[in-house]
Design a protein around this motif. Structure first.
Motif, short mmCIF file in Angstrom:
data_model
loop_
_atom_site.label_atom_id
_atom_site.label_comp_id
_atom_site.label_asym_id
_atom_site.label_seq_id
_atom_site.Cartn_x
_atom_site.Cartn_y
_atom_site.Cartn_z
N ILE A 187 31.05 13.38 48.38
CA ILE A 187 32.08 12.54 48.99
C ILE A 187 31.98 12.49 50.51
CG2 ILE A 187 33.81 14.38 49.18
CD1 ILE A 187 35.90 12.25 48.32
N ARG A 188 31.49 13.55 51.14
CA ARG A 188 31.38 13.56 52.60
C ARG A 188 30.24 12.68 53.09
NH1 ARG A 188 29.26 19.28 54.80
NH2 ARG A 188 29.24 18.01 56.70
N TYR A 189 29.34 12.30 52.19
CA TYR A 189 28.20 11.47 52.58
C TYR A 189 28.36 10.00 52.20
CZ TYR A 189 26.21 16.14 52.92
OH TYR A 189 25.99 17.45 53.24
N GLY A 190 29.31 9.70 51.34
CA GLY A 190 29.51 8.32 50.94
C GLY A 190 30.01 8.22 49.51
N VAL A 191 30.15 6.98 49.05
CA VAL A 191 30.65 6.71 47.71
C VAL A 191 29.60 5.92 46.94
CG1 VAL A 191 32.44 5.56 46.36
CG2 VAL A 191 33.03 6.69 48.51
N ILE A 192 29.35 6.32 45.72
CA ILE A 192 28.41 5.60 44.87
C ILE A 192 29.15 4.46 44.19
CG2 ILE A 192 26.85 5.75 42.90
CD1 ILE A 192 26.47 8.69 43.55
N PRO A 193 28.75 3.22 44.41
CA PRO A 193 29.48 2.09 43.82
C PRO A 193 29.30 2.02 42.31
CG PRO A 193 27.46 1.33 44.86
CD PRO A 193 27.59 2.79 45.20
N ALA A 194 30.27 1.39 41.67
CA ALA A 194 30.18 1.21 40.22
C ALA A 194 29.01 0.28 39.89
CB ALA A 194 31.48 0.62 39.68
N SER A 195 28.25 0.65 38.89
CA SER A 195 27.08 -0.13 38.50
C SER A 195 27.40 -0.98 37.28
CB SER A 195 25.90 0.80 38.19
OG SER A 195 26.20 1.60 37.06
N ARG A 196 26.51 -1.93 37.02
CA ARG A 196 26.68 -2.75 35.82
C ARG A 196 26.58 -1.89 34.57
NH1 ARG A 196 23.13 -8.10 35.34
NH2 ARG A 196 24.40 -8.50 37.21
#
Length: 227
Positions: free
Chosen positions: A143-152
């Protein structure tokens, strides 16, 4: 400046006695928006769904149909609450916390109940719930490095899980019972595949974040040395 004369507010220039209450009302209104209400409905549906599914020993087709209806409503609200929150800027801290809890609660309750009734193998429940728990822990890890977006693939997984579990909630027989087995097989496969993909993305994101942090620290040291 509000453009309202001081005399209109009592002539003292002090905040109106109801100022704090007014602010509280605004905060309360921001919490009680349609997206959060749908999330709350989904949370309330969880115990009701469990009661309906396990009523009369858990094998009455009528009670199972009512349980399916509750499950379907929960799945539908899951689709709409997030969409409404993003579209109309209704995102709140409560929604960020409660929405994923509601998602996992209704799905987890359904899986555990179905396995306890002998309708679904426990290993299927373990794979799906284990994946969800693992992904939650991974989110905290990166979480401190970023957010992984939801994938298809993730969206397909959610759809497959909801469809498969919904079919298992119903007291199906014959060809439909066979068909739901294959739908669940697809759901489990997507659960594993998307879970592994999420792990890969999390590792890459963390490495990139750590590398960026190291570069920033090195640049800062070099800049300090040049002063």
């Amino acid at each position: 400046m509000t453009g309202v004369p001081a005399s209109a507010a009592g002539g003292t220039g002090k905040p109106a006695p109801g100022g704090k209450l007014g602010a509280a009302a605004v905060n309360q209104a921001s919490l009680w928006n349609i997206a959060n209400i749908l999330t709350m409905i989904r949370l309330v549906l969880v115990p009701g769904f469990v009661a309906l599914l396990l009523a009369d020993g858990g094998y009455d087709p009528v009670w199972r149909a009512w349980a399916w209806a509750a499950f379907a409503v929960a799945m539908i609200t899951d689709v709409f609450d997030g969409h409404l929150a993003r579209t109309y800027n209704l995102v709140t801290d409560f929604g960020k916390i409660a929405d994923p809890i509601a998602d996992k609660a209704i799905m987890g309750a359904a899986l555990v109940c179905l396995s306890s009734l002998g309708d679904l193998p426990w290993w299927v429940t373990g794979v799906i719930l284990g994946r969800e728990l693992g992904i939650t822990l991974l989110r905290f890890w990166v979480i401190r490095y970023g957010v992984i977006p939801a994938s298809r693939g993730g969206k397909m997984k959610t759809l497959a899980q909801g469809t498969a579990v919904g079919m298992y909630v119903l007291a199906l027989t014959g060809p439909l019972a066979t068909f739901r087995f294959w739908v669940m097989a697809v759901a489990v496969a997507l659960t594993v595949i998307t879970g592994l993909d999420y792990v890969k993305q999390a590792v890459v994101l963390r490495r990139q974040g750590m590398a960026a942090a190291e570069r920033a620290a090195r640049d800062e040291r070099e800049a300090a040395a040049e002063r």
